[in-house]
Design a protein around this motif. Structure first.
Motif, PDB file in Angstrom:
ATOM      1  N   GLY A 323       0.808  -1.260  -0.177  1.00 22.00           N
ATOM      2  CA  GLY A 323      -0.013   0.026  -0.131  1.00 22.00           C
ATOM      3  C   GLY A 323       0.804   1.383   0.000  1.00 22.00           C
ATOM      4  N   THR A 324       1.777   1.263   0.965  1.00 17.18           N
ATOM      5  CA  THR A 324       2.551   2.438   0.890  1.00 17.18           C
ATOM      6  C   THR A 324       3.583   2.828  -0.272  1.00 17.18           C
ATOM      7  OG1 THR A 324       4.005   1.223   2.565  1.00 17.18           O
ATOM      8  CG2 THR A 324       2.727   3.060   3.289  1.00 17.18           C
ATOM      9  N   LEU A 325       4.118   1.593  -0.615  1.00 20.23           N
ATOM     10  CA  LEU A 325       5.320   1.581  -1.517  1.00 20.23           C
ATOM     11  C   LEU A 325       4.389   1.927  -2.894  1.00 20.23           C
ATOM     12  CD1 LEU A 325       7.699  -1.008  -0.777  1.00 20.23           C
ATOM     13  CD2 LEU A 325       7.664   1.451  -0.290  1.00 20.23           C
ATOM     14  N   ALA A 326       3.345   1.423  -3.388  1.00 17.99           N
ATOM     15  CA  ALA A 326       2.769   1.639  -4.571  1.00 17.99           C
ATOM     16  C   ALA A 326       2.102   2.919  -4.587  1.00 17.99           C
ATOM     17  CB  ALA A 326       1.622   0.495  -4.857  1.00 17.99           C
ATOM     18  N   SER A 327       1.705   3.657  -3.497  1.00 14.90           N
ATOM     19  CA  SER A 327       0.920   4.874  -3.628  1.00 14.90           C
ATOM     20  C   SER A 327       1.951   5.959  -4.067  1.00 14.90           C
ATOM     21  CB  SER A 327       0.342   5.239  -2.618  1.00 14.90           C
ATOM     22  OG  SER A 327       1.285   5.094  -1.294  1.00 14.90           O
ATOM     23  N   LEU A 328       3.389   5.808  -3.639  1.00 17.01           N
ATOM     24  CA  LEU A 328       4.450   6.460  -4.251  1.00 17.01           C
ATOM     25  C   LEU A 328       4.551   6.825  -5.481  1.00 17.01           C
ATOM     26  CD1 LEU A 328       7.377   5.613  -1.564  1.00 17.01           C
ATOM     27  CD2 LEU A 328       5.782   7.558  -1.249  1.00 17.01           C
ATOM     28  N   VAL A 329       4.269   5.958  -6.479  1.00 13.59           N
ATOM     29  CA  VAL A 329       4.483   6.119  -7.671  1.00 13.59           C
ATOM     30  C   VAL A 329       3.233   6.360  -8.521  1.00 13.59           C
ATOM     31  CG1 VAL A 329       6.632   4.828  -7.830  1.00 13.59           C
ATOM     32  CG2 VAL A 329       4.444   3.793  -8.211  1.00 13.59           C
ATOM     33  N   GLN A 330       2.072   6.671  -7.760  1.00 14.84           N
ATOM     34  CA  GLN A 330       0.967   6.943  -8.633  1.00 14.84           C
ATOM     35  C   GLN A 330       0.750   8.431  -9.061  1.00 14.84           C
ATOM     36  OE1 GLN A 330      -1.110   4.327  -9.459  1.00 14.84           O
ATOM     37  NE2 GLN A 330       0.620   2.999  -8.587  1.00 14.84           N
ATOM     38  N   THR A 331      -0.135   8.560 -10.268  1.00 19.09           N
ATOM     39  CA  THR A 331      -0.141  10.089 -10.440  1.00 19.09           C
ATOM     40  C   THR A 331      -1.694  10.602 -10.671  1.00 19.09           C
ATOM     41  OG1 THR A 331      -0.079   9.299 -13.060  1.00 19.09           O
ATOM     42  CG2 THR A 331       1.994  10.135 -11.976  1.00 19.09           C
ATOM     43  N   ASP A 332      -2.456   9.463 -10.417  1.00 18.42           N
ATOM     44  CA  ASP A 332      -3.760   9.693 -10.686  1.00 18.42           C
ATOM     45  C   ASP A 332      -4.325   9.828  -8.995  1.00 18.42           C
ATOM     46  OD1 ASP A 332      -6.476   9.256 -12.349  1.00 18.42           O
ATOM     47  OD2 ASP A 332      -6.829   8.878 -10.228  1.00 18.42           O
ATOM     48  N   MET A 333      -5.195  10.978  -8.735  1.00 19.55           N
ATOM     49  CA  MET A 333      -5.403  11.100  -7.296  1.00 19.55           C
ATOM     50  C   MET A 333      -6.366  10.136  -6.773  1.00 19.55           C
ATOM     51  SD  MET A 333      -5.254  13.279  -4.824  1.00 19.55           S
ATOM     52  CE  MET A 333      -4.533  14.818  -5.126  1.00 19.55           C
ATOM     53  N   LYS A 334      -7.377   9.698  -7.571  1.00 17.97           N
ATOM     54  CA  LYS A 334      -8.082   8.390  -7.033  1.00 17.97           C
ATOM     55  C   LYS A 334      -7.404   7.353  -6.860  1.00 17.97           C
ATOM     56  CE  LYS A 334     -12.777   8.545  -8.570  1.00 17.97           C
ATOM     57  NZ  LYS A 334     -13.671   8.410  -9.856  1.00 17.97           N
ATOM     58  N   ARG A 335      -6.422   7.152  -7.916  1.00 17.78           N
ATOM     59  CA  ARG A 335      -5.835   5.816  -7.575  1.00 17.78           C
ATOM     60  C   ARG A 335      -4.875   5.967  -6.276  1.00 17.78           C
ATOM     61  NH1 ARG A 335      -5.821   2.195 -11.386  1.00 17.78           N
ATOM     62  NH2 ARG A 335      -4.338   0.704 -10.997  1.00 17.78           N
ATOM     63  N   ILE A 336      -4.291   7.029  -6.138  1.00 15.76           N
ATOM     64  CA  ILE A 336      -3.436   7.309  -4.946  1.00 15.76           C
ATOM     65  C   ILE A 336      -4.165   7.063  -3.623  1.00 15.76           C
ATOM     66  CG2 ILE A 336      -2.396   9.060  -3.543  1.00 15.76           C
ATOM     67  CD1 ILE A 336      -1.743  10.769  -6.165  1.00 15.76           C
ATOM     68  N   ALA A 369     -11.939   7.402  12.098  1.00 13.98           N
ATOM     69  CA  ALA A 369     -10.939   8.654  11.652  1.00 13.98           C
ATOM     70  C   ALA A 369     -10.947   8.391  10.257  1.00 13.98           C
ATOM     71  CB  ALA A 369      -9.849   8.253  12.391  1.00 13.98           C
ATOM     72  N   TYR A 370     -10.432   7.073   9.675  1.00 13.90           N
ATOM     73  CA  TYR A 370     -10.238   6.848   8.238  1.00 13.90           C
ATOM     74  C   TYR A 370     -11.478   7.366   7.516  1.00 13.90           C
ATOM     75  CZ  TYR A 370      -9.524   4.712   3.929  1.00 13.90           C
ATOM     76  OH  TYR A 370      -9.317   4.621   2.513  1.00 13.90           O
ATOM     77  N   GLY A 371     -12.783   6.721   7.730  1.00  9.55           N
ATOM     78  CA  GLY A 371     -13.896   6.776   7.187  1.00  9.55           C
ATOM     79  C   GLY A 371     -14.220   8.268   6.882  1.00  9.55           C
ATOM     80  N   ALA A 372     -14.284   9.110   7.938  1.00  7.24           N
ATOM     81  CA  ALA A 372     -14.392  10.577   7.805  1.00  7.24           C
ATOM     82  C   ALA A 372     -13.328  11.274   7.065  1.00  7.24           C
ATOM     83  CB  ALA A 372     -14.358  11.248   9.174  1.00  7.24           C
ATOM     84  N   ALA A 373     -12.146  10.778   7.046  1.00  6.21           N
ATOM     85  CA  ALA A 373     -11.107  11.644   6.000  1.00  6.21           C
ATOM     86  C   ALA A 373     -11.323  11.076   4.718  1.00  6.21           C
ATOM     87  CB  ALA A 373      -9.882  11.259   6.484  1.00  6.21           C
ATOM     88  N   ALA A 374     -11.752   9.731   4.700  1.00  5.65           N
ATOM     89  CA  ALA A 374     -12.085   9.268   3.092  1.00  5.65           C
ATOM     90  C   ALA A 374     -13.255   9.919   2.494  1.00  5.65           C
ATOM     91  CB  ALA A 374     -12.117   7.768   3.133  1.00  5.65           C
ATOM     92  N   VAL A 375     -14.203  10.084   3.139  1.00  2.00           N
ATOM     93  CA  VAL A 375     -15.372  10.391   2.482  1.00  2.00           C
ATOM     94  C   VAL A 375     -15.201  11.990   2.085  1.00  2.00           C
ATOM     95  CG1 VAL A 375     -17.641  11.214   3.054  1.00  2.00           C
ATOM     96  CG2 VAL A 375     -17.266   9.002   3.860  1.00  2.00           C
ATOM     97  N   GLY A 376     -14.397  12.796   3.189  1.00  2.00           N
ATOM     98  CA  GLY A 376     -14.009  14.099   2.742  1.00  2.00           C
ATOM     99  C   GLY A 376     -13.357  14.379   1.715  1.00  2.00           C
ATOM    100  N   ALA A 377     -12.175  13.310   1.596  1.00  2.00           N
ATOM    101  CA  ALA A 377     -11.246  13.632   0.413  1.00  2.00           C
ATOM    102  C   ALA A 377     -11.754  13.328  -0.800  1.00  2.00           C
ATOM    103  CB  ALA A 377     -10.028  12.723   0.913  1.00  2.00           C
ATOM    104  N   PHE A 378     -12.598  12.308  -0.941  1.00  2.00           N
ATOM    105  CA  PHE A 378     -13.356  12.122  -2.273  1.00  2.00           C
ATOM    106  C   PHE A 378     -14.274  12.971  -2.616  1.00  2.00           C
ATOM    107  CE2 PHE A 378     -11.729   7.693  -1.595  1.00  2.00           C
ATOM    108  CZ  PHE A 378     -11.018   7.631  -2.791  1.00  2.00           C
ATOM    109  N   ALA A 379     -14.943  13.735  -1.378  1.00  7.12           N
ATOM    110  CA  ALA A 379     -15.977  14.840  -1.837  1.00  7.12           C
ATOM    111  C   ALA A 379     -15.178  16.048  -2.439  1.00  7.12           C
ATOM    112  CB  ALA A 379     -16.708  15.236  -0.478  1.00  7.12           C
ATOM    113  N   VAL A 380     -13.893  16.254  -1.954  1.00  7.35           N
ATOM    114  CA  VAL A 380     -13.262  17.285  -2.604  1.00  7.35           C
ATOM    115  C   VAL A 380     -12.781  16.976  -3.823  1.00  7.35           C
ATOM    116  CG1 VAL A 380     -10.974  18.488  -2.316  1.00  7.35           C
ATOM    117  CG2 VAL A 380     -12.201  18.071  -0.263  1.00  7.35           C
ATOM    118  N   VAL A 381     -12.561  15.710  -4.286  1.00  5.06           N
ATOM    119  CA  VAL A 381     -12.155  15.327  -5.537  1.00  5.06           C
ATOM    120  C   VAL A 381     -13.362  15.635  -6.431  1.00  5.06           C
ATOM    121  CG1 VAL A 381     -11.499  13.336  -7.022  1.00  5.06           C
ATOM    122  CG2 VAL A 381     -10.501  13.534  -4.891  1.00  5.06           C
ATOM    123  N   THR A 382     -14.551  15.424  -6.208  1.00  5.29           N
ATOM    124  CA  THR A 382     -15.774  15.640  -6.943  1.00  5.29           C
ATOM    125  C   THR A 382     -15.639  17.280  -7.431  1.00  5.29           C
ATOM    126  OG1 THR A 382     -17.166  16.168  -5.256  1.00  5.29           O
ATOM    127  CG2 THR A 382     -16.985  13.723  -5.960  1.00  5.29           C
TER     128      THR A 382
END
Lengths: 529, 99
Positions: A323-336, A369-382
């Motif tokens: 999870g940590t190493l693969a997210s380092l090389v991504q360029t798409d926000m949703k994929r990150i 904690a994770y759920g609140a941040a995830a819902v919020g982050a994806f809401a920003v992406v929209t």
């Protein structure tokens, strides 16, 4: 033979939250069939919000009783409403409520055509039929009942007292999600592809889960978790059945939480699905699946901990590393965010594998904690969108370079996103820090120090990466020509703004003043078998 | 013929189903592999029900059948939609999402 029929005793009050949500889903289907087009959206939206909020109220009313008695066994053992089940149901209902706000948003002015869902899902992408549907301003209101059914399944999943109920709940939550992932308005090929991958891999994993259930039934003669736990001590000579069955059941559950090596669907589905649905999935599916995983691991697995230990530890370490190493090389926000979800699965799993009562409360806090941040982050992406040369708003700008300098133009939005990133990174004064501290200290208490060390190392690598996003948002100039089109921040209809604000306040609030919530999950950490 | 034979048969069917999922390209065939795995599980359930002299295994087989039917509805809808879009149901052609 005169066997008089004895009606089973059912505690309706304990089932009320689940029945409320599923009942509202059924009414939503009827609304879809009979209500005229114009009124469908307001009716469906009101119904969905009322059902999830109502479920929360009922759960709060049940809380005092469960805290005093430890919980109730309902429906002859098919469902168990104990502390963890009640808290996890509450988390699912709460985050579903916030996620529905993002699902419903149609952009400023409320004009049709800016929401996230295809006007006519059955139309072939790019066809005349689709164009006609788009011009007529059709909208998919089937989304709301589907979300309600998925939420209902997620609320049954952590409360399931036998493996058959758990399997049914797994399907009830998965089937609507497969469909929802295929409904995106833009980039429909990606969306359909995500739906197909999710469906094929998901049904493959649930077949393994079911085979495990069948083997455990052969071992214990019952699929009730308490009966299986009792049989681990009593039955001799059938150990291979027990071990294989438990492993296969765990495979099905680890697929749902997205742990390595069953993670390959996560980034693809997170990227392809409509973004509000991704947020809903990221938060609520994870809560429900971890609830079920906790119940299986804490009720059945202690007796065979030594046999499972090596496999589970390998899964945890591999999940954190990938999870940590693969997210380092991504360029798409949703994929990150998808890979970051895998990494967080690894962190949460350290608390599950700890097999310590503090692990349960730590996991529940981390999930919130994770759920609140995830819902919020994806809401920003929209809200961050591309525009073409004529100023027409297109799909989401998901390439990382398009986010550069966002903080200069939309400080509030970028600020909220930065809060979510810092919480993902586990910086003090955010909820993520308290969550990480809770699961890692539980892992140390439970004798899994190696896992806690792996988790801390993984977090350290991830910090670098999340901070890089924050730097990109605030301290990097927009490149003159990134080759990815112009970017704008669309104004929301108001609903997404509320969702982002709630998520950001929760993330900060839980970070600054975690004690009330920690006390609450601490009181609710005992499973009744 | 003892009941163990049924269990061995079920395991063989399950393995064939899993291999089908992993090796075949056509999404419909892949999906049939999943269905074969579910039906192999049904065979295990009824066999164990007979061994334990307990009816709940047979009831579970019914539940599995209903769930499998619901899964077919959703799965075929998705696969047919993909076929309409791309004129192919091969899982190898579906490769736009990559890191």
């Amino acid at each position: 033979m005169t066997g008089a029929f004895t009606a089973p005793h059912i505690d309706w009050a304990q089932l009320a939250p689940v029945l409320l949500v599923l009942g509202a889903g059924v009414i939503g289907v009827l609304v879809e069939a009979f209500a005229p087009q114009r009124v469908r959206r307001p009716v469906q939206l009101t119904l969905t919000l009322a059902a999830t909020a109502g479920a929360l109220v009922v759960l709060a009313a049940l809380w005092a009783d469960v805290r005093d008695t430890g919980g109730t066994v309902v429906l002859g053992g098919a469902m168990i409403l104990d502390g963890p089940a009640l808290v996890l149901q509450g988390l699912v209902a709460l985050l579903a409520l916030v996620a529905v706000l993002v699902v419903a948003d149609r952009g400023a002015g409320g004009a049709a055509g800016q929401d996230a869902f295809a006007p006519q899902a059955a139309a072939v992408p790019g066809s005349d039929y689709e164009e006609v549907a788009r011009r007529q301003g059709l909208a998919q209101t089937e989304v709301y009942p589907l979300v309600l059914f998925a939420t209902g399944g997620m609320m049954i999943f952590p409360a399931a007292g036998d493996l058959l109920t758990m399997f049914i709940a797994l399907e009830v939550l998965s089937l609507p999600l497969y469909l929802l992932s295929g409904l995106a308005r833009r980039r429909r090929l990606l969306s359909q592809e995500a739906a197909m991958k999710y469906f094929l891999l998901g049904s493959f994993a649930s077949a393994f889960f079911l085979f495990g259930v069948a083997l455990l039934y052969g071992f214990a003669g019952s699929v009730r978790l308490s009966a299986i736990a009792a049989a681990t001590a009593a039955v001799v000579g059938l150990d291979p059945l027990l071990l294989a069955g438990t492993l296969l059941v765990l495979v099905g559950l680890l697929f749902k939480v997205g742990a390595v090596p069953f993670h390959s669907w996560t980034p693809d589905v997170y990227q392809g699905a409509p973004t509000p649905i991704t947020g809903f999935m990221a938060a609520c599916t994870k809560i429900a699946a971890f609830g079920a995983l906790l119940r299986v691991v804490y009720v059945v697995a202690p007796a065979i901990e030594w046999d499972l230990r090596r496999a589970l530890w390998t899964v945890v370490i591999a999940t954190i590393a990938v999870g940590t190493l693969a997210s380092l090389v991504q360029t798409d926000m949703k994929r990150i965010l998808g890979y970051s979800a895998i990494a967080h699965t690894g962190f949460i799993l350290t608390g599950v594998v700890a097999l310590d009562v503090r692990g349960v409360s730590g996991v529940m806090f981390y999930l919130l904690a994770y759920g609140a941040a995830a819902v919020g982050a994806f809401a920003v992406v929209t809200l961050v969108r591309e525009v073409d040369a004529d100023g027409v708003v297109l799909g989401e700008a998901t390439h990382l370079s398009q986010w550069a300098g966002l903080g200069r133009r939309s400080p509030w939005l970028a600020g909220a996103f930065a809060v979510f990133m810092l919480s993902f990174a586990g910086i003090p004064l955010t909820a993520g820090f308290v969550g990480k501290f809770a699961v890692f200290s539980a892992a140390v208490d439970g004798g899994a120090t190696a896992l806690a060390v792996a988790g801390v190392l993984g977090s350290a690598v991830a910090v670098f990466f999340y901070i890089r996003i924050v730097v990109l948002l605030f301290f990097t100039d927009r490149p003159a020509d990134s080759g990815h089109g112009t970017v704008t921040v669309v104004r929301s209809e108001g609903l997404t703004t509320v969702a982002i604000a709630v998520a950001a306040l929760a993330t900060l609030g839980l970070g600054v003043l975690p004690t009330p919530v920690l006390d609450l999950v601490g009181e609710a950490a005992r499973f009744i078998p | 013929m003892t009941l163990t034979h049924y269990l061995v048969l079920a395991c063989v069917l399950f393995a064939i189903g899993a291999t089908t999922v992993l090796l075949r390209r056509n999404a419909i065939i892949v999906f049939m592999g999943v269905e074969l795995m579910l039906n192999a599980t049904n065979l295990v359930l009824v066999t164990f029900a007979r061994m334990h002299g307990d009816l709940s295994g047979q009831v579970m087989a019914f539940f599995v059948m209903v769930v499998a039917a619901a899964e077919v509805v959703v799965g075929l809808a998705i696969i047919v939609q993909i076929f309409h879009t791309r004129r192919s149901a091969s899982v190898d052609d579906v490769n736009l999402l990559k890191s």
